[in-house]
Design a protein around this motif. Structure first.
Motif, PDB file in Angstrom:
ATOM      1  N   SER A   1      -3.523  -1.159  15.642  1.00 27.10           N
ATOM      2  CA  SER A   1      -3.320  -0.697  14.280  1.00 27.10           C
ATOM      3  C   SER A   1      -2.566   0.617  14.322  1.00 27.10           C
ATOM      4  O   SER A   1      -2.969   1.550  15.023  1.00 27.10           O
ATOM      5  CB  SER A   1      -4.684  -0.508  13.610  1.00 27.10           C
TER       6      SER A   1
ATOM      7  N   VAL B   1       0.813  -1.207   0.000  1.00 31.99           N
ATOM      8  CA  VAL B   1       0.000   0.000   0.000  1.00 31.99           C
ATOM      9  C   VAL B   1       0.857   1.271   0.000  1.00 31.99           C
ATOM     10  O   VAL B   1       0.401   2.333  -0.427  1.00 31.99           O
ATOM     11  CB  VAL B   1      -1.013  -0.005   1.177  1.00 31.99           C
TER      12      VAL B   1
ATOM     13  N   SER C   1      -2.288   2.787  11.874  1.00 28.12           N
ATOM     14  CA  SER C   1      -3.091   3.848  11.259  1.00 28.12           C
ATOM     15  C   SER C   1      -4.213   4.322  12.188  1.00 28.12           C
ATOM     16  O   SER C   1      -4.509   5.515  12.254  1.00 28.12           O
ATOM     17  CB  SER C   1      -3.655   3.398   9.909  1.00 28.12           C
TER      18      SER C   1
ATOM     19  N   ARG D   1      -6.077   2.919   1.499  1.00 28.42           N
ATOM     20  CA  ARG D   1      -6.245   1.466   1.518  1.00 28.42           C
ATOM     21  C   ARG D   1      -5.559   0.835   0.307  1.00 28.42           C
ATOM     22  O   ARG D   1      -5.454   1.456  -0.737  1.00 28.42           O
ATOM     23  CB  ARG D   1      -7.724   1.111   1.489  1.00 28.42           C
ATOM     24  N   ASP D   2      -5.147  -0.390   0.487  1.00 31.69           N
ATOM     25  CA  ASP D   2      -4.556  -1.158  -0.600  1.00 31.69           C
ATOM     26  C   ASP D   2      -5.639  -1.383  -1.654  1.00 31.69           C
ATOM     27  O   ASP D   2      -6.747  -1.784  -1.344  1.00 31.69           O
ATOM     28  CB  ASP D   2      -4.053  -2.497  -0.069  1.00 31.69           C
ATOM     29  N   GLU D   3      -5.311  -1.072  -2.899  1.00 35.92           N
ATOM     30  CA  GLU D   3      -6.315  -1.193  -3.977  1.00 35.92           C
ATOM     31  C   GLU D   3      -6.327  -2.559  -4.586  1.00 35.92           C
ATOM     32  O   GLU D   3      -5.413  -3.236  -4.718  1.00 35.92           O
ATOM     33  CB  GLU D   3      -6.038  -0.143  -5.053  1.00 35.92           C
TER      34      GLU D   3
ATOM     35  N   GLY E   1      -0.694   4.503   4.892  1.00 38.10           N
ATOM     36  CA  GLY E   1      -1.493   3.384   4.437  1.00 38.10           C
ATOM     37  C   GLY E   1      -2.110   2.612   5.577  1.00 38.10           C
ATOM     38  O   GLY E   1      -1.743   2.765   6.737  1.00 38.10           O
ATOM     39  N   SER E   2      -3.069   1.782   5.211  1.00 35.84           N
ATOM     40  CA  SER E   2      -3.693   0.850   6.143  1.00 35.84           C
ATOM     41  C   SER E   2      -3.523  -0.536   5.568  1.00 35.84           C
ATOM     42  O   SER E   2      -3.816  -0.764   4.400  1.00 35.84           O
ATOM     43  CB  SER E   2      -5.182   1.173   6.297  1.00 35.84           C
ATOM     44  N   ARG E   3      -3.053  -1.443   6.377  1.00 37.24           N
ATOM     45  CA  ARG E   3      -2.862  -2.802   5.883  1.00 37.24           C
ATOM     46  C   ARG E   3      -4.137  -3.619   5.935  1.00 37.24           C
ATOM     47  O   ARG E   3      -4.162  -4.754   5.518  1.00 37.24           O
ATOM     48  CB  ARG E   3      -1.767  -3.513   6.677  1.00 37.24           C
ATOM     49  N   GLY E   4      -5.191  -3.058   6.496  1.00 36.74           N
ATOM     50  CA  GLY E   4      -6.480  -3.740   6.505  1.00 36.74           C
ATOM     51  C   GLY E   4      -6.512  -4.975   7.376  1.00 36.74           C
ATOM     52  O   GLY E   4      -6.993  -6.024   6.961  1.00 36.74           O
TER      53      GLY E   4
END
Length: 146
Positions: free
Chosen positions: A127, A13, A129, A144-146, A113-116
């Motif tokens: 987290s 991300v 983020s 967010r990772d797309e 970024g956020s690794r979700g």
């Protein structure tokens, strides 16, 4: 908007974060500071006597080298922005260090970024983020990772 702080790591991300930062820095003619945090390994005080800890030094040196390469890549991605681009490695807990950088540098925007992580992992591990979002003193954009 004149100053953007960008926090990256070695996750996928971070590429998206850099692209968003480049787009915003171009539109607003903003300066960009890119940072990455390293949490150094240290031996437990219970095992220090008579033990060999050279592997800690090797791992820490490799982490520092990886961070330098990561920031060099970030400078390449951000090449051509109207403002200046600087980089900085910080040492310590990533969330705490990003919050501290935001306090010191006073950016108009912090992008990260956020690794979700799923709900369970986020509850157990925390987290970065989420902590930054709740404690930073500036506006924060979570990508967010797309």
């Amino acid at each position: 908007m004149k100053k953007i702080l960008v926090a990256i790591d070695e996750s996928k991300v971070s590429e998206v974060v850099l692209e968003k930062a480049k787009a915003l820095a171009t539109v607003f003619e903003a300066d960009v500071l890119v940072t990455t945090a390293i949490q150094k390994l240290a031996p437990s005080h219970h095992y220090r006597f008579g033990a060999d800890f050279t592997h800690y030094d090797l791992v820490n040196a490799q982490s520092e080298d990886n961070a330098k390469k990561l920031l060099a890549h970030a400078k390449e991605v951000l090449e051509g922005i109207p403002g200046k681009c600087t980089t900085q490695i910080v040492h310590g807990n990533p969330a705490d260090m990003i919050i501290e950088m935001a306090d010191i540098k006073e950016p108009d925007l912090l992008i990260m970024g956020s690794r979700g992580l799923g709900g369970f992992k986020r509850a157990m591990l925390g987290s970065v983020s989420t902590k930054v979002l709740h404690h930073a003193t500036c506006d924060v954009m979570i990508v967010r990772d797309e």
